[in-house]
Design an enzyme around this catalytic site. Structure first.
Site, short mmCIF file in Angstrom:
data_model
loop_
_atom_site.label_atom_id
_atom_site.label_comp_id
_atom_site.label_asym_id
_atom_site.label_seq_id
_atom_site.Cartn_x
_atom_site.Cartn_y
_atom_site.Cartn_z
N TYR A 28 0.80 -1.23 0.00
CA TYR A 28 0.00 0.00 0.00
C TYR A 28 0.83 1.28 0.00
O TYR A 28 0.27 2.38 -0.04
CB TYR A 28 -0.95 -0.02 1.20
CG TYR A 28 -1.93 -1.17 1.16
CD1 TYR A 28 -2.97 -1.17 0.23
CD2 TYR A 28 -1.81 -2.27 2.01
CE1 TYR A 28 -3.86 -2.22 0.15
CE2 TYR A 28 -2.71 -3.33 1.95
CZ TYR A 28 -3.73 -3.30 1.02
OH TYR A 28 -4.62 -4.35 0.95
N ASN A 79 -12.55 4.07 -1.81
CA ASN A 79 -11.77 2.85 -1.64
C ASN A 79 -12.43 2.11 -0.48
O ASN A 79 -12.22 2.45 0.68
CB ASN A 79 -10.32 3.15 -1.32
CG ASN A 79 -9.50 1.87 -1.20
OD1 ASN A 79 -10.07 0.77 -1.10
ND2 ASN A 79 -8.19 1.99 -1.22
N HIS A 85 -15.27 -6.53 -1.35
CA HIS A 85 -15.48 -7.93 -1.70
C HIS A 85 -16.61 -8.58 -0.92
O HIS A 85 -16.84 -9.78 -1.07
CB HIS A 85 -14.17 -8.70 -1.45
CG HIS A 85 -12.95 -7.93 -1.86
ND1 HIS A 85 -12.69 -7.59 -3.18
CD2 HIS A 85 -11.92 -7.37 -1.13
CE1 HIS A 85 -11.56 -6.89 -3.22
NE2 HIS A 85 -11.08 -6.74 -2.00
N ASP A 92 -25.69 -1.17 -2.43
CA ASP A 92 -27.06 -0.63 -2.50
C ASP A 92 -27.07 0.87 -2.23
O ASP A 92 -27.79 1.62 -2.88
CB ASP A 92 -27.97 -1.35 -1.50
CG ASP A 92 -28.29 -2.79 -1.93
OD1 ASP A 92 -28.03 -3.14 -3.10
OD2 ASP A 92 -28.81 -3.54 -1.09
N HIS A 107 -8.63 1.37 -5.90
CA HIS A 107 -7.82 0.46 -5.09
C HIS A 107 -6.36 0.85 -5.27
O HIS A 107 -5.92 1.05 -6.41
CB HIS A 107 -8.03 -1.00 -5.50
CG HIS A 107 -9.45 -1.40 -5.40
ND1 HIS A 107 -10.07 -1.61 -4.19
CD2 HIS A 107 -10.40 -1.58 -6.34
CE1 HIS A 107 -11.33 -1.91 -4.40
NE2 HIS A 107 -11.56 -1.89 -5.70
N ILE A 108 -5.66 0.91 -4.18
CA ILE A 108 -4.25 1.28 -4.23
C ILE A 108 -3.45 0.17 -4.91
O ILE A 108 -2.59 0.42 -5.75
CB ILE A 108 -3.74 1.54 -2.80
CG1 ILE A 108 -4.47 2.76 -2.22
CG2 ILE A 108 -2.23 1.74 -2.78
CD1 ILE A 108 -4.34 2.91 -0.71
N SER A 109 -3.75 -1.05 -4.51
CA SER A 109 -3.03 -2.20 -5.08
C SER A 109 -3.78 -2.73 -6.30
O SER A 109 -4.96 -2.41 -6.52
CB SER A 109 -2.92 -3.31 -4.03
OG SER A 109 -4.21 -3.81 -3.70
N ARG A 118 -10.00 -11.24 -3.87
CA ARG A 118 -9.97 -9.80 -4.13
C ARG A 118 -10.36 -9.47 -5.57
O ARG A 118 -10.45 -8.31 -5.97
CB ARG A 118 -8.58 -9.22 -3.86
CG ARG A 118 -8.18 -9.28 -2.40
CD ARG A 118 -6.86 -8.58 -2.16
NE ARG A 118 -6.23 -9.09 -0.96
CZ ARG A 118 -6.51 -8.68 0.29
NH1 ARG A 118 -7.40 -7.72 0.48
NH2 ARG A 118 -5.90 -9.21 1.32
C1 DHK Z 1 -7.48 -2.12 0.19
C2 DHK Z 1 -7.81 -3.10 1.07
O1 DHK Z 1 -7.80 -2.84 2.39
C3 DHK Z 1 -8.12 -4.47 0.65
O2 DHK Z 1 -9.08 -5.10 1.47
C4 DHK Z 1 -8.56 -4.54 -0.80
C5 DHK Z 1 -7.59 -2.31 -1.27
C6 DHK Z 1 -7.61 -3.76 -1.69
C7 DHK Z 1 -6.57 -1.47 -2.01
O3 DHK Z 1 -5.80 -1.97 -2.82
O4 DHK Z 1 -6.55 -0.25 -1.79
O5 DHK Z 1 -8.63 -5.88 -1.21
#
Ligand code: DHK
Length: 156
Positions: A28, A79, A85, A92, A107-109, A118
């Protein structure tokens, strides 16, 4: 639809994102959430967008922030962390934003390069767009998107 002019954007971060900079920096990054939010607020000023940032580890609180954004006519950058997931309820709530000002999922990743669980998002199908894997730059790109959309849709 979702091409309306917006004056404000709400940036929502879900569970564990308050740990940015500390939690799994190899995934992250090293930037803290406070830095990300400060950067977004500054960027918002240059883009003529009011930016409000909220982080919560609680699903109900995030849902209430989505309702507030809907009442304000604000666009949303979200985010949702792990709720991506799992949460039909968040989807909703966001359906109302999708029918109005629109939202971008960030999503950061690169979630698609990670564990199978994921790979599915309850939100992506109703998001205006999804950004994944570009680090915290993804939030800024999403903000830029709403500014560009304003310029394209409704010169005032
Ligand atoms: C951040 C999270 O905390 C994960 O639960 C997700 C997401 C991915 C991110 O990539 O910012 O799966």
């Amino acid at each position: 639809m979702a091409q309306q002019h917006v004056d404000s954007v709400v940036v929502l971060n879900g569970p564990n994102l308050n740990r940015l900079g500390k939690r799994q920096p190899e995934v992250y990054g090293a930037t803290t959430l406070a830095d990300v939010e400060a950067r977004l607020r500054r960027r918002g000023q240059t883009l003529n967008l009011t930016v409000r940032c909220v982080q919560s580890n609680h699903e109900g609180e995030l849902i209430e922030e989505v309702h507030r954004a809907a009442d304000e006519g604000a666009a949303v950058i979200i985010n949702p962390g792990g709720f991506t997931h799992t949460s039909v309820a968040l989807r909703d709530a966001l359906a109302e934003i999708a029918d109005g000002a629109g939202f971008v999922e960030v999503h950061i990743s690169n979630v698609h390069a990670r564990e199978q669980f994921r790979h599915h998002s309850y939100l992506s199908a109703i998001a205006e767009g999804v950004i994944a894997g570009l680090g915290v730059t993804g939030y800024e790109l999403a903000l830029q998107y709403f500014a560009d959309r304003n310029t394209a849709s409704s010169p005032r």
